[in-house]
Design a protein around this motif. Sequence first.
Motif, PDB file in Angstrom:
ATOM      1  N   THR A  35       0.828  -1.315  -0.337  1.00 37.51           N
ATOM      2  CA  THR A  35       0.507   0.272  -0.191  1.00 37.51           C
ATOM      3  C   THR A  35       1.018   1.368   0.086  1.00 37.51           C
ATOM      4  OG1 THR A  35      -1.344  -1.259   0.962  1.00 37.51           O
ATOM      5  CG2 THR A  35      -1.378   1.032   1.319  1.00 37.51           C
ATOM      6  N   GLY A  36       2.093   0.859   0.859  1.00 37.59           N
ATOM      7  CA  GLY A  36       2.981   2.334   0.490  1.00 37.59           C
ATOM      8  C   GLY A  36       3.313   2.788  -0.487  1.00 37.59           C
ATOM      9  N   SER A  37       3.902   1.419  -1.179  1.00 40.99           N
ATOM     10  CA  SER A  37       4.364   1.743  -2.440  1.00 40.99           C
ATOM     11  C   SER A  37       3.807   2.166  -3.475  1.00 40.99           C
ATOM     12  CB  SER A  37       5.118   0.071  -3.037  1.00 40.99           C
ATOM     13  OG  SER A  37       5.613  -0.570  -1.659  1.00 40.99           O
ATOM     14  N   GLU A  38       2.364   1.501  -3.700  1.00 46.73           N
ATOM     15  CA  GLU A  38       1.569   2.406  -4.230  1.00 46.73           C
ATOM     16  C   GLU A  38       0.968   4.102  -4.380  1.00 46.73           C
ATOM     17  OE1 GLU A  38      -3.394   1.362  -5.646  1.00 46.73           O
ATOM     18  OE2 GLU A  38      -2.557  -0.161  -3.717  1.00 46.73           O
ATOM     19  N   VAL A  39       1.285   3.968  -2.398  1.00 48.30           N
ATOM     20  CA  VAL A  39       0.832   5.758  -2.988  1.00 48.30           C
ATOM     21  C   VAL A  39       1.926   6.196  -3.386  1.00 48.30           C
ATOM     22  CG1 VAL A  39       1.200   7.111  -1.072  1.00 48.30           C
ATOM     23  CG2 VAL A  39      -0.570   5.142  -0.636  1.00 48.30           C
ATOM     24  N   VAL A  40       3.119   5.510  -3.034  1.00 47.60           N
ATOM     25  CA  VAL A  40       4.439   6.582  -3.574  1.00 47.60           C
ATOM     26  C   VAL A  40       4.550   6.634  -5.323  1.00 47.60           C
ATOM     27  CG1 VAL A  40       7.073   6.151  -3.734  1.00 47.60           C
ATOM     28  CG2 VAL A  40       5.959   5.855  -1.233  1.00 47.60           C
ATOM     29  N   ARG A  41       3.889   5.669  -5.729  1.00 52.64           N
ATOM     30  CA  ARG A  41       4.191   5.544  -6.954  1.00 52.64           C
ATOM     31  C   ARG A  41       3.296   5.861  -7.887  1.00 52.64           C
ATOM     32  NH1 ARG A  41       4.949  -0.144  -5.899  1.00 52.64           N
ATOM     33  NH2 ARG A  41       2.252  -0.503  -6.350  1.00 52.64           N
ATOM     34  N   LEU A  42       2.561   6.855  -7.363  1.00 51.18           N
ATOM     35  CA  LEU A  42       1.526   7.449  -7.517  1.00 51.18           C
ATOM     36  C   LEU A  42       1.971   9.061  -7.832  1.00 51.18           C
ATOM     37  CD1 LEU A  42      -1.976   6.199  -5.974  1.00 51.18           C
ATOM     38  CD2 LEU A  42      -1.555   6.319  -8.290  1.00 51.18           C
ATOM     39  N   LEU A  43       2.196   9.214  -6.727  1.00 48.19           N
ATOM     40  CA  LEU A  43       2.788  10.281  -5.451  1.00 48.19           C
ATOM     41  C   LEU A  43       4.129  11.439  -7.345  1.00 48.19           C
ATOM     42  CD1 LEU A  43       2.598  10.865  -2.476  1.00 48.19           C
ATOM     43  CD2 LEU A  43       1.495  12.193  -3.896  1.00 48.19           C
ATOM     44  N   LEU A  44       5.584   9.720  -6.897  1.00 52.22           N
ATOM     45  CA  LEU A  44       5.719  10.076  -8.342  1.00 52.22           C
ATOM     46  C   LEU A  44       5.602  10.585  -9.747  1.00 52.22           C
ATOM     47  CD1 LEU A  44       8.731   7.772  -7.197  1.00 52.22           C
ATOM     48  CD2 LEU A  44       8.458  10.444  -6.126  1.00 52.22           C
ATOM     49  N   SER A  45       4.534  10.178 -10.292  1.00 55.19           N
ATOM     50  CA  SER A  45       4.061   9.892 -10.948  1.00 55.19           C
ATOM     51  C   SER A  45       2.572  11.259 -11.443  1.00 55.19           C
ATOM     52  CB  SER A  45       2.619   8.812 -11.442  1.00 55.19           C
ATOM     53  OG  SER A  45       1.583   8.780 -11.597  1.00 55.19           O
ATOM     54  N   GLY A  46       2.931  11.768 -10.146  1.00 54.98           N
ATOM     55  CA  GLY A  46       2.550  13.761 -10.300  1.00 54.98           C
ATOM     56  C   GLY A  46       0.972  13.754  -9.578  1.00 54.98           C
ATOM     57  N   GLU A  47       0.050  12.680  -8.671  1.00 55.02           N
ATOM     58  CA  GLU A  47      -0.649  12.698  -8.432  1.00 55.02           C
ATOM     59  C   GLU A  47      -0.072  13.879  -7.194  1.00 55.02           C
ATOM     60  OE1 GLU A  47      -3.700  11.303  -8.785  1.00 55.02           O
ATOM     61  OE2 GLU A  47      -3.057   9.727 -10.271  1.00 55.02           O
ATOM     62  N   THR A  48      -1.692  14.284  -6.702  1.00 56.10           N
ATOM     63  CA  THR A  48      -1.277  14.691  -5.073  1.00 56.10           C
ATOM     64  C   THR A  48      -1.593  13.948  -3.792  1.00 56.10           C
ATOM     65  OG1 THR A  48      -3.751  15.628  -5.343  1.00 56.10           O
ATOM     66  CG2 THR A  48      -2.392  17.128  -6.201  1.00 56.10           C
ATOM     67  N   VAL A  49      -1.332  13.882  -2.963  1.00 50.43           N
ATOM     68  CA  VAL A  49      -1.629  13.801  -1.792  1.00 50.43           C
ATOM     69  C   VAL A  49      -3.531  13.011  -1.810  1.00 50.43           C
ATOM     70  CG1 VAL A  49      -1.872  13.791   1.098  1.00 50.43           C
ATOM     71  CG2 VAL A  49       0.131  14.682  -0.062  1.00 50.43           C
ATOM     72  N   GLU A  50      -4.102  14.236  -2.103  1.00 54.01           N
ATOM     73  CA  GLU A  50      -5.493  14.076  -2.392  1.00 54.01           C
ATOM     74  C   GLU A  50      -6.155  13.434  -3.493  1.00 54.01           C
ATOM     75  OE1 GLU A  50      -3.599  17.056  -2.063  1.00 54.01           O
ATOM     76  OE2 GLU A  50      -4.360  16.905   0.090  1.00 54.01           O
ATOM     77  N   SER A  51      -5.709  13.571  -3.855  1.00 53.59           N
ATOM     78  CA  SER A  51      -6.076  11.889  -5.326  1.00 53.59           C
ATOM     79  C   SER A  51      -4.919  11.078  -5.234  1.00 53.59           C
ATOM     80  CB  SER A  51      -5.472  13.274  -6.954  1.00 53.59           C
ATOM     81  OG  SER A  51      -3.805  12.950  -7.147  1.00 53.59           O
TER      82      SER A  51
END
Length: 86
Positions: A35-51
Motif C-alpha cells: 500500500t505504501g508503495s502504491e502511494v509512492v508510485r502515484l505521487l512520483l507519477s504526479g498525483e497529489t496527496v488528495e488524489s
Amino acid sequence: MADIALSPFVTMIESEDGMVFLNQRTGRYWQLNGTGSEVVRLLLSGETVESAASRLQEKYPEASGQAVSDVRTLVRRLQAAKLLAR
C-alpha cells in the motif's frame, strides 16, 4: 503537496512485498509494504496527496476516513528520512 520526487541520492527498487529505498549517503535501507508503495508510485507519477488518497479510498473503502491523513503522514516520514524531496 505536489511535485514530489525521489531525493537525488536515493535509489528505489520494487520488491515482491512493495518497494525498497537505499539512501546512498547513509547506507540505510527503508522498506514499504504494498500500500505504501502504491502511494509512492502515484505521487512520483504526479498525483497529489488528495488524489492518491482518493484512489486508496476507492480500493479500500473501509479505511476511507483516514486515507488523506495516512498519505500525508507517509509523505512526511519519507521526507524526514530524506527519501522524498519536493
